[in-house]
Design a protein around this motif. Sequence first.
Motif, PDB file in Angstrom:
ATOM      1  N   VAL A  65      19.220 -11.668  11.448  1.00  0.00           N
ATOM      2  CA  VAL A  65      20.120 -12.664  12.039  1.00  0.00           C
ATOM      3  C   VAL A  65      19.517 -14.064  11.919  1.00  0.00           C
ATOM      4  O   VAL A  65      20.208 -15.020  11.530  1.00  0.00           O
ATOM      5  CB  VAL A  65      20.405 -12.333  13.520  1.00  0.00           C
ATOM      6  CG1 VAL A  65      21.185 -13.473  14.182  1.00  0.00           C
ATOM      7  CG2 VAL A  65      21.194 -11.036  13.639  1.00  0.00           C
ATOM      8  N   ASN A  68      19.763 -15.368   8.353  1.00  0.00           N
ATOM      9  CA  ASN A  68      21.123 -15.783   8.006  1.00  0.00           C
ATOM     10  C   ASN A  68      21.493 -17.099   8.685  1.00  0.00           C
ATOM     11  O   ASN A  68      22.195 -17.939   8.102  1.00  0.00           O
ATOM     12  CB  ASN A  68      22.113 -14.689   8.388  1.00  0.00           C
ATOM     13  CG  ASN A  68      22.034 -13.484   7.479  1.00  0.00           C
ATOM     14  OD1 ASN A  68      21.530 -13.582   6.363  1.00  0.00           O
ATOM     15  ND2 ASN A  68      22.493 -12.334   7.941  1.00  0.00           N
ATOM     16  N   SER A 279      25.915 -10.439   9.991  1.00  0.00           N
ATOM     17  CA  SER A 279      24.589  -9.817   9.884  1.00  0.00           C
ATOM     18  C   SER A 279      24.625  -8.338  10.233  1.00  0.00           C
ATOM     19  O   SER A 279      23.841  -7.546   9.690  1.00  0.00           O
ATOM     20  CB  SER A 279      23.593 -10.540  10.801  1.00  0.00           C
ATOM     21  OG  SER A 279      23.488 -11.911  10.466  1.00  0.00           O
TER      22      SER A 279
END
Length: 427
Positions: A65, A68, A279
């Motif tokens: 996460v 990203n 994600s």
Amino acid sequence: MVFAYVLGIFLALVIVAGAPMVLGFGSAALLPLLMGVDTYDLISITNWTIAGNKNIYLAIAFFIVAGNLMSEGKIAQRIYEFFAYFLGDKKSFLPICTLLTAAFYGMVSGSAIAVTAAIGTMCLPILTRIGYDKVYYTAVLASAGCLGMIIPPTSVALSTGGLTGANITDTYKLCMVIGLTLAASLIVCSLIHCRKEKNLDMDLILAEHSERKANGLWSTFTDSIWAMLSPIIILGSIFSGIFTANEAAAISVLYSALIAVYIYKTLTWKQVWEVILKSVKTIAPLCMVLAMANTFSFALPETGINEWVAGLLDNTTFSEPSILFLVTIIITSLTGFFMNAGNIIIPIMLPWAEQIGTNLEVWTTIMTATGSIALLTPPFGYGLMIMAPMAGISIGRLFKKVFPFWLMMTAIITVFAITPGLMTWAL
């Protein structure tokens, strides 16, 4: 050993059929039950499935996460501008800025795909516009993208370490040594090649550098400092023992979201939520594969593989950890042309590693590094798939330029495998 042959044939069929590995591992774990093995029952299988290191799964999820968020938040651009401010006025140094950015961004994102996509999208147009060899530097950037899977906080080391039982903090330290060594090797190659460049637009290089200087050091520093602090906070807290890997991963998510929303204003909270949802599509399959691979590793003793390994080790040639490391490199490199076979290799080779008292952190690092550069091998190398369209060239043509880098990186990893002391000093 009959079950071992049945299991081997079954897994081979799964791979040839292209079935998801989560299906292969899960089904393979059920085979002893279907074949009437007395020591097997559904309760044991369930316990094995949930016996994996949940902290590892959590850390993987958080780092994916965070990576990203960093990618969507355009963090790489700030890192590049920082290095270019100091090094961007020399023809030999501008490509080095891209490599330093790739290494530093790897410390931020922990993802090779994120590094390759971000650095390729941003830096390749800059280099080609100035006149650098497009195909050569496309290969360099593809190779640099692999650093995201080697340099901490790499999620690959987390998942591999979850299967081998290695200490993650120590593994990260070893991965840092290998990752920075590979980055240095790419920088040396770039410096040598830049001496051959004859068609560079030096006026454009100096003009763009003058614009950066006009903004001033303080402006560049204040704009990039928040991005530059990220790996210091994440890795510093892990290496110093202040936080565990999963605690640092959680902090990295919060930090990435805050600087993207409030400092750089490249994301809104709605977009942050969308990144998190996106994600999950990566996290869920990966954690499922790891859970099933964990179950598979518990099922393997029923194949008689432990007895086979013990017999193999009667030959002292195979009792040396360096032999295990070399076999790991060879198998991972060959299978890397077709698939990421780490989840299969580890459960099979782990009894061997444990029997000879292998340093599991070193083995995990070797496996991580070798598997990471598989991104450079066709037909399924993501590094090639991402960079070839950006440059407008075929994957085959790009691989011809990438292959020497792949060989060089494999050779460097092999040197570390033969002489682990070159990296264990970091522990």
